[in-house]
Design a protein around this motif. Structure first.
Motif, PDB file in Angstrom:
ATOM      1  N   LEU A 423      40.031  46.571  49.079  1.00 26.18           N
ATOM      2  CA  LEU A 423      40.403  45.226  48.313  1.00 26.18           C
ATOM      3  C   LEU A 423      38.647  44.566  48.487  1.00 26.18           C
ATOM      4  CD1 LEU A 423      42.137  43.394  51.609  1.00 26.18           C
ATOM      5  CD2 LEU A 423      42.899  44.609  49.017  1.00 26.18           C
ATOM      6  N   ALA A 424      37.241  45.367  48.850  1.00 27.87           N
ATOM      7  CA  ALA A 424      36.268  45.188  48.794  1.00 27.87           C
ATOM      8  C   ALA A 424      35.711  44.140  47.318  1.00 27.87           C
ATOM      9  CB  ALA A 424      35.192  45.625  49.243  1.00 27.87           C
ATOM     10  N   PRO A 425      36.328  45.094  45.758  1.00 25.48           N
ATOM     11  CA  PRO A 425      35.862  44.347  45.060  1.00 25.48           C
ATOM     12  C   PRO A 425      36.678  42.668  44.293  1.00 25.48           C
ATOM     13  CG  PRO A 425      36.732  47.036  44.383  1.00 25.48           C
ATOM     14  CD  PRO A 425      36.587  45.620  46.131  1.00 25.48           C
ATOM     15  N   LEU A 426      37.459  42.657  45.055  1.00 20.83           N
ATOM     16  CA  LEU A 426      37.873  41.307  44.597  1.00 20.83           C
ATOM     17  C   LEU A 426      37.128  39.700  45.485  1.00 20.83           C
ATOM     18  CD1 LEU A 426      41.387  41.922  46.363  1.00 20.83           C
ATOM     19  CD2 LEU A 426      41.221  41.839  44.312  1.00 20.83           C
ATOM     20  N   ASP A 427      36.680  39.383  44.387  1.00 24.64           N
ATOM     21  CA  ASP A 427      35.671  38.338  44.467  1.00 24.64           C
ATOM     22  C   ASP A 427      36.404  37.107  44.826  1.00 24.64           C
ATOM     23  OD1 ASP A 427      37.027  37.871  41.835  1.00 24.64           O
ATOM     24  OD2 ASP A 427      35.391  37.725  40.916  1.00 24.64           O
ATOM     25  N   ARG A 428      37.485  37.114  44.839  1.00 21.29           N
ATOM     26  CA  ARG A 428      38.432  35.556  44.997  1.00 21.29           C
ATOM     27  C   ARG A 428      39.125  36.563  45.881  1.00 21.29           C
ATOM     28  NH1 ARG A 428      40.501  34.579  39.148  1.00 21.29           N
ATOM     29  NH2 ARG A 428      38.376  35.511  38.929  1.00 21.29           N
ATOM     30  N   PRO A 429      40.732  34.874  46.327  1.00 21.41           N
ATOM     31  CA  PRO A 429      41.699  35.538  47.358  1.00 21.41           C
ATOM     32  C   PRO A 429      43.047  35.980  46.535  1.00 21.41           C
ATOM     33  CG  PRO A 429      41.085  32.952  47.217  1.00 21.41           C
ATOM     34  CD  PRO A 429      40.255  33.971  45.920  1.00 21.41           C
ATOM     35  N   ALA A 430      43.669  36.438  47.015  1.00 18.49           N
ATOM     36  CA  ALA A 430      44.894  37.241  46.334  1.00 18.49           C
ATOM     37  C   ALA A 430      45.469  37.104  47.575  1.00 18.49           C
ATOM     38  CB  ALA A 430      44.101  38.354  46.092  1.00 18.49           C
ATOM     39  N   TRP A 431      47.177  37.005  46.286  1.00 17.74           N
ATOM     40  CA  TRP A 431      48.330  36.888  47.048  1.00 17.74           C
ATOM     41  C   TRP A 431      48.826  39.061  46.987  1.00 17.74           C
ATOM     42  CZ3 TRP A 431      50.624  33.426  49.939  1.00 17.74           C
ATOM     43  CH2 TRP A 431      50.409  32.582  49.833  1.00 17.74           C
TER      44      TRP A 431
END
Length: 483
Positions: A423-431
């Motif tokens: 999940l580290a590459p995520l730059d915004r919230p996610a479901w």
């Protein structure tokens, strides 16, 4: 089977009246709440196969996809205009759960009528009606009839072939055996596991020879049997070699236990007891029906040992043998109680087994949620709470449902055993929507959820597991460290 004596037989008019009423009852169950269970991923794959250009799978079993294609066209859906990979477009094209499942439901209703009618060729009319009643309320058959797959169609063709074989060999009717061969081809063109019925025929041929009830098949007959078996084996082997089909296989214990669970433990116990009792009355029929329930199970167990991805649902054609043996047992119990305790008590076991089937149907419709993971409710929750720009992640299976229910192709697939590093590459919230199996499952279904995820919703079943539940998580990336 020896016909019972001591009371009037069911008249032809009464038989058809009751048969039609039972079929109507079965239809009411199969059409009730047809669209409520969430879309199963295999149902979405069925649409994909119908929409794509014919390939190996479609050429080898064309009847598997034909009812769905006809059903969608009759309901005003342009099948030729569907994109095989356009999962996110299908809802807007008019494909919903009820629309997709309608052909299977219709075939399921016809199965109750046709198999009930043809069963007269094996047993007396009263027993045939008991079989019809058991089939009408069978939760396994109900689930198959409300599933947009080719399973119920295989059950119909396979067991018509089974009945016609027994009747044709008993009466030495060439016309009946030719009809049997036709339905064998139809069953094979529906699902490639259908040739396992030849194992039942082989067992019966040995028993008939032992009992002195049949002549040797002769050189021509043996040649035809051998060629037919080799052709079927070659086609199935070629399909396995060329196909990209993969699935998590079931162990021998799961296949055997799962079959008994789907049939229903009381019905299974009754069927096996009836088979032992029938051995004293009609040995050929007893072995034939016991083989009809044992050969599919043995076939899947052996294929599993050979490394093929077999599952319990592939044993489904055996349902007829289980239910007919149970019906024979119920009729024997009814006659015995009638002679010793009167009619009122005699019908009690019959009504109890039918009532138990209806109770299981109630569980299927309510707490069982149609025996399918509750994807629609999970993605409805995501749709209601998701803010613009927030991502949607799902592992392989729910990624298809995500695209279908959310009407978007922007779904990021994440591996099942994911970690915080994924999940580290995520730059915004996610479901994140994942499936979670029951605690009794092991191995591939065991994983740890990173504690940084916030569990927002859980959609499970209020029935005996294992049926996968669905978890909805929310992930917010950590704030960057201050400079």
């Amino acid at each position: 089977m020896t016909r019972p004596t001591g009371e009037p037989q069911v008249s032809r008019a009464a038989f058809w009246t009751i048969l039609i009423l039972l079929t109507i009852s079965g239809a009411a169950l199969r059409f009730w709440r047809l669209g409520e269970p969430s879309m199963w991923v295999d149902e979405l794959f069925l649409v994909m196969h119908v929409a794509e250009e014919p390939g190996l799978d479609e050429y080898l079993r064309p009847l598997a996809y034909l009812p769905t294609a006809i059903g969608l066209e009759l309901q005003g859906i342009d099948v030729d205009g569907l994109s095989p990979e356009g999962f996110h477009q299908w809802r807007d094209a008019g494909i919903d759960e009820a629309t997709l499942r309608l052909p299977s439901a219709v075939i399921g209703v016809l199965s109750v009528l046709i198999l009930g009618w043809l069963t007269q060729r094996l047993v007396d009319r009263r027993t045939a009606l008991m079989l019809t009643a058991l089939l009408a309320v069978s939760t396994w058959h109900l689930w198959i009839s409300q599933t947009a797959r080719f399973y119920v169609q295989q059950i119909l063709f396979y067991n018509i072939c089974l009945i016609l074989y027994y009747d044709g060999t008993a009466r030495r009717s060439v016309r009946t055996l030719l009809a049997c061969a036709l339905f064998f081809v139809l069953a094979f063109m529906t699902h490639l596991t259908s040739p396992m019925i030849l194992g039942v025929f082989a067992v019966d041929a040995v028993v008939r020879r032992w009992l002195g009830q049949g002549a040797r098949p002769g050189a021509l007959g043996g040649l035809l049997w051998g060629v037919g078996l080799l052709v079927c084996a070659a086609l199935v082997g070629w399909w396995y070699y060329k196909s990209s089909f993969t699935a998590a296989g079931h162990s021998a214990l799961v296949i055997v236990g799962g079959t008994v669970l789907f049939v229903g433990v009381p019905v299974a116990v009754l069927a096996l007891g009836a088979g032992l009792w029938l051995w004293r009355v009609d040995r050929r029929l007893a072995v034939f029906l016991l083989a009809s329930i044992a050969v599919p199970v043995a076939t899947m167990v052996v294929l599993g040992w050979l490394g093929h991805p077999v599952q319990t649902r592939y044993v489904r054609p055996s349902i007829y043998g289980w239910l007919l043996l149970a019906a024979i047992g119920l009729e024997a119990i009814r006659r015995t109680l009638r002679d010793n305790a009167g009619a009122a008590l005699a019908w009690t076991p019959v009504l109890a087994i039918i009532g138990l089937g209806l109770f299981n149907d109630l569980a299927y419709f309510t707490g069982g949620y149609g025996y399918r993971p509750r994807w629609r409710e999970a993605f409805e929750y995501v749709e209601q709470h998701r803010q613009p720009g927030e991502r949607v992640l799902a592992d392989t299976i729910p990624s298809f449902q995500a695209r279908y229910y959310l009407r978007t192709d922007e779904v990021q697939e994440i591996r099942y055993h994911f970690s915080l590093k994924d999940l580290a590459p995520l730059d915004r919230p996610a479901w994140i929507v994942m499936q979670a199996m029951s605690p009794t499952s092991r191995g591939v279904y065991t994983r740890r959820i990173p504690p940084e995820l916030d569990l927002k919703a859980c959609y499970s079943h209020r029935i005996f597991q294992p049926y996968s539940s669905v978890h909805v998580y929310y992930y917010r990336p950590p704030d960057p460290p201050p400079r």
